[in-house]
Design a protein around this motif. Sequence first.
Motif, PDB file in Angstrom:
ATOM      1  N   PRO A 116       0.971  -1.257   0.126  1.00  0.00           N
ATOM      2  CA  PRO A 116       0.083  -0.072   0.168  1.00  0.00           C
ATOM      3  C   PRO A 116       0.874   1.242   0.079  1.00  0.00           C
ATOM      4  O   PRO A 116       0.511   2.319   0.144  1.00  0.00           O
ATOM      5  N   GLY A 117       2.114   1.256  -0.013  1.00  0.00           N
ATOM      6  CA  GLY A 117       3.053   2.302   0.028  1.00  0.00           C
ATOM      7  C   GLY A 117       2.993   3.302  -0.976  1.00  0.00           C
ATOM      8  O   GLY A 117       2.713   4.512  -1.002  1.00  0.00           O
ATOM      9  N   ARG A 118       2.521   2.804  -2.330  1.00  0.00           N
ATOM     10  CA  ARG A 118       2.372   3.594  -3.603  1.00  0.00           C
ATOM     11  C   ARG A 118       0.855   4.400  -3.175  1.00  0.00           C
ATOM     12  O   ARG A 118       1.044   5.676  -4.265  1.00  0.00           O
ATOM     13  N   SER A 154       3.348  11.258   4.027  1.00  0.00           N
ATOM     14  CA  SER A 154       4.282  10.227   4.025  1.00  0.00           C
ATOM     15  C   SER A 154       4.393   9.306   5.251  1.00  0.00           C
ATOM     16  O   SER A 154       4.836   8.402   5.039  1.00  0.00           O
ATOM     17  N   ALA A 155       3.910   9.915   6.436  1.00  0.00           N
ATOM     18  CA  ALA A 155       3.783   9.080   7.451  1.00  0.00           C
ATOM     19  C   ALA A 155       2.697   7.854   7.186  1.00  0.00           C
ATOM     20  O   ALA A 155       2.786   7.083   8.035  1.00  0.00           O
ATOM     21  N   GLY A 156       1.761   8.136   6.719  1.00  0.00           N
ATOM     22  CA  GLY A 156       0.688   6.941   6.402  1.00  0.00           C
ATOM     23  C   GLY A 156      -0.055   7.011   7.476  1.00  0.00           C
ATOM     24  O   GLY A 156      -0.355   7.869   8.375  1.00  0.00           O
ATOM     25  N   PRO A 157      -0.847   5.868   7.654  1.00  0.00           N
ATOM     26  CA  PRO A 157      -2.027   5.877   8.827  1.00  0.00           C
ATOM     27  C   PRO A 157      -1.547   6.019  10.166  1.00  0.00           C
ATOM     28  O   PRO A 157      -2.095   6.839  11.045  1.00  0.00           O
ATOM     29  N   ALA A 158      -0.602   5.613  10.537  1.00  0.00           N
ATOM     30  CA  ALA A 158      -0.083   5.720  11.855  1.00  0.00           C
ATOM     31  C   ALA A 158       0.443   7.312  12.372  1.00  0.00           C
ATOM     32  O   ALA A 158       0.197   7.459  13.195  1.00  0.00           O
ATOM     33  N   GLY A 159       0.909   8.005  11.214  1.00  0.00           N
ATOM     34  CA  GLY A 159       1.091   9.310  11.442  1.00  0.00           C
ATOM     35  C   GLY A 159       2.230   9.709  12.254  1.00  0.00           C
ATOM     36  O   GLY A 159       3.003   8.752  12.530  1.00  0.00           O
ATOM     37  N   GLY A 212       9.065   1.011   5.437  1.00  0.00           N
ATOM     38  CA  GLY A 212       7.825   1.271   5.953  1.00  0.00           C
ATOM     39  C   GLY A 212       6.874   0.596   5.077  1.00  0.00           C
ATOM     40  O   GLY A 212       6.955   0.912   3.779  1.00  0.00           O
ATOM     41  N   ARG A 213       5.792  -0.206   5.608  1.00  0.00           N
ATOM     42  CA  ARG A 213       4.720  -0.929   4.684  1.00  0.00           C
ATOM     43  C   ARG A 213       4.035   0.197   3.902  1.00  0.00           C
ATOM     44  O   ARG A 213       3.684   0.022   2.702  1.00  0.00           O
ATOM     45  N   TYR A 214       3.743   1.465   4.666  1.00  0.00           N
ATOM     46  CA  TYR A 214       2.861   2.550   3.814  1.00  0.00           C
ATOM     47  C   TYR A 214       3.741   3.662   3.285  1.00  0.00           C
ATOM     48  O   TYR A 214       3.321   4.592   3.202  1.00  0.00           O
ATOM     49  N   ALA A 215       4.831   3.312   3.196  1.00  0.00           N
ATOM     50  CA  ALA A 215       5.834   4.311   2.293  1.00  0.00           C
ATOM     51  C   ALA A 215       6.689   3.345   1.371  1.00  0.00           C
ATOM     52  O   ALA A 215       5.906   2.589   0.607  1.00  0.00           O
ATOM     53  N   MET A 216       8.032   3.327   1.348  1.00  0.00           N
ATOM     54  CA  MET A 216       8.810   2.719   0.389  1.00  0.00           C
ATOM     55  C   MET A 216       8.773   0.996   0.516  1.00  0.00           C
ATOM     56  O   MET A 216       8.998   0.393  -0.575  1.00  0.00           O
ATOM     57  N   GLY A 217       8.709   0.507   1.682  1.00  0.00           N
ATOM     58  CA  GLY A 217       8.371  -0.892   1.890  1.00  0.00           C
ATOM     59  C   GLY A 217       9.551  -1.600   1.293  1.00  0.00           C
ATOM     60  O   GLY A 217      10.769  -1.335   1.480  1.00  0.00           O
ATOM     61  N   ALA A 218       9.462  -2.760   0.525  1.00  0.00           N
ATOM     62  CA  ALA A 218      10.200  -3.634   0.063  1.00  0.00           C
ATOM     63  C   ALA A 218      11.131  -2.941  -0.888  1.00  0.00           C
ATOM     64  O   ALA A 218      12.361  -3.597  -1.180  1.00  0.00           O
ATOM     65  N   ALA A 219      10.724  -1.801  -1.370  1.00  0.00           N
ATOM     66  CA  ALA A 219      11.423  -1.294  -2.743  1.00  0.00           C
ATOM     67  C   ALA A 219      12.637  -0.656  -2.151  1.00  0.00           C
ATOM     68  O   ALA A 219      13.791  -0.467  -2.671  1.00  0.00           O
ATOM     69  N   VAL A 220      12.910  -0.388  -0.711  1.00  0.00           N
ATOM     70  CA  VAL A 220      14.380  -0.044  -0.247  1.00  0.00           C
ATOM     71  C   VAL A 220      15.249  -1.098  -0.324  1.00  0.00           C
ATOM     72  O   VAL A 220      16.478  -0.847  -1.078  1.00  0.00           O
ATOM     73  N   ALA A 221      15.112  -2.280  -0.176  1.00  0.00           N
ATOM     74  CA  ALA A 221      16.010  -3.450  -0.313  1.00  0.00           C
ATOM     75  C   ALA A 221      16.289  -3.543  -1.798  1.00  0.00           C
ATOM     76  O   ALA A 221      17.461  -3.575  -2.196  1.00  0.00           O
ATOM     77  N   GLU A 222      15.071  -3.817  -2.545  1.00  0.00           N
ATOM     78  CA  GLU A 222      15.308  -3.817  -3.966  1.00  0.00           C
ATOM     79  C   GLU A 222      16.171  -2.782  -4.717  1.00  0.00           C
ATOM     80  O   GLU A 222      16.979  -3.007  -5.597  1.00  0.00           O
ATOM     81  N   GLY A 223      15.975  -1.630  -4.200  1.00  0.00           N
ATOM     82  CA  GLY A 223      16.944  -0.677  -4.814  1.00  0.00           C
ATOM     83  C   GLY A 223      18.326  -0.381  -4.434  1.00  0.00           C
ATOM     84  O   GLY A 223      19.060   0.075  -5.133  1.00  0.00           O
ATOM     85  N   LEU A 224      18.568  -1.080  -3.471  1.00  0.00           N
ATOM     86  CA  LEU A 224      20.056  -1.019  -2.907  1.00  0.00           C
ATOM     87  C   LEU A 224      20.865  -2.214  -3.627  1.00  0.00           C
ATOM     88  O   LEU A 224      22.027  -2.008  -3.595  1.00  0.00           O
ATOM     89  N   ARG A 225      20.138  -3.466  -4.130  1.00  0.00           N
ATOM     90  CA  ARG A 225      20.685  -4.450  -4.626  1.00  0.00           C
ATOM     91  C   ARG A 225      21.693  -3.891  -5.868  1.00  0.00           C
ATOM     92  O   ARG A 225      22.585  -4.840  -5.954  1.00  0.00           O
ATOM     93  N   PRO A 226      21.310  -3.090  -6.640  1.00  0.00           N
ATOM     94  CA  PRO A 226      22.153  -2.915  -7.649  1.00  0.00           C
ATOM     95  C   PRO A 226      23.479  -2.213  -7.516  1.00  0.00           C
ATOM     96  O   PRO A 226      24.541  -2.343  -8.100  1.00  0.00           O
ATOM     97  N   VAL A 227      23.694  -1.639  -6.052  1.00  0.00           N
ATOM     98  CA  VAL A 227      24.939  -1.034  -5.615  1.00  0.00           C
ATOM     99  C   VAL A 227      25.581  -1.819  -4.523  1.00  0.00           C
ATOM    100  O   VAL A 227      26.721  -1.258  -3.987  1.00  0.00           O
ATOM    101  N   ALA A 228      24.793  -2.605  -4.028  1.00  0.00           N
ATOM    102  CA  ALA A 228      25.459  -3.265  -2.824  1.00  0.00           C
ATOM    103  C   ALA A 228      25.304  -4.846  -3.154  1.00  0.00           C
ATOM    104  O   ALA A 228      24.388  -5.359  -3.462  1.00  0.00           O
TER     105      ALA A 228
END
Length: 265
Positions: A116-118, A154-159, A212-228
């Motif tokens: 739901p982050g997007r 950007s904080a999502g439901p938790a605020g 965070g599930r209500y923000a970038m979520g799993a994309a943080v790890a996916e986006g780091l793998r090309p450079v780490a």
Amino acid sequence: MTGGLPVVLLHGWPVTDLHWRHLTPRLRDAGFEPLPITLPGLGSGDDGTGDFRKSALAARVRDRLAADGIAQCAVIGHDWGGTVAVHLAASAPEIVAALVVEEEILPGIDVAVPSPGREHYPDWHGAFNRAPGLAESLVPGREDDFYGAFLQQSAGPAGLDPAVLGAYVDAYRPTDVHVAGLAHYRTRADDLADIAALRADPIRTPVLAVGGRYAMGAAVAEGLRPVAADVRGVVLDDSGHYPAEQEPERTATVVIDFLRRHGDR
């Protein structure tokens, strides 16, 4: 220093070192020595250098660590602080033993933010902040609307804690801080080139990606793998863009466990 491994903390935009208020005491209790650093433009004005390229900011952090006699540390970076942290690990692998990146997708890394982050994380602020003169003319006097809208969305439901959200808006209200914050978005061409270079020579430092599930979520790890080369990821289920604030106990647990396993080489 108390003798524990130093942990450099680099927060992002548009927050301040209040972002670390829950994590720093937990790090100390675990035997680490937190070292929060506020980069220019991230809650403070330009200190005269005028260079907001993320690799240049990483070089400044490296120089500070050398001046402080720190031979080895871990680094935790949130948002823009995460990009700076990656460059620090790339330029000083002998110093950075472990790296934690919280809620950042590096410039030029094309990964999709999952649901739901997007549906929650804003996509309007980057282009707005990069447009020359636009935010300078439209935001002054409307800081509560501009910064408040980004922080709330950007904080999502938790605020966020309302008092802390107000403190963040107030920190960016001065003209010099507002303008310096925009400068982070206007080094994009240089930042893209620097990240492209990292793709050709990925960092070897162990990396924990926190989303965070209500923000970038799993994309943080996916986006780091090309450079780490060594990336593990965790998604905090109730968090938006601010896991260290929104799920402090869970965030501290996964970060401290990671640092204990990888923070001493």
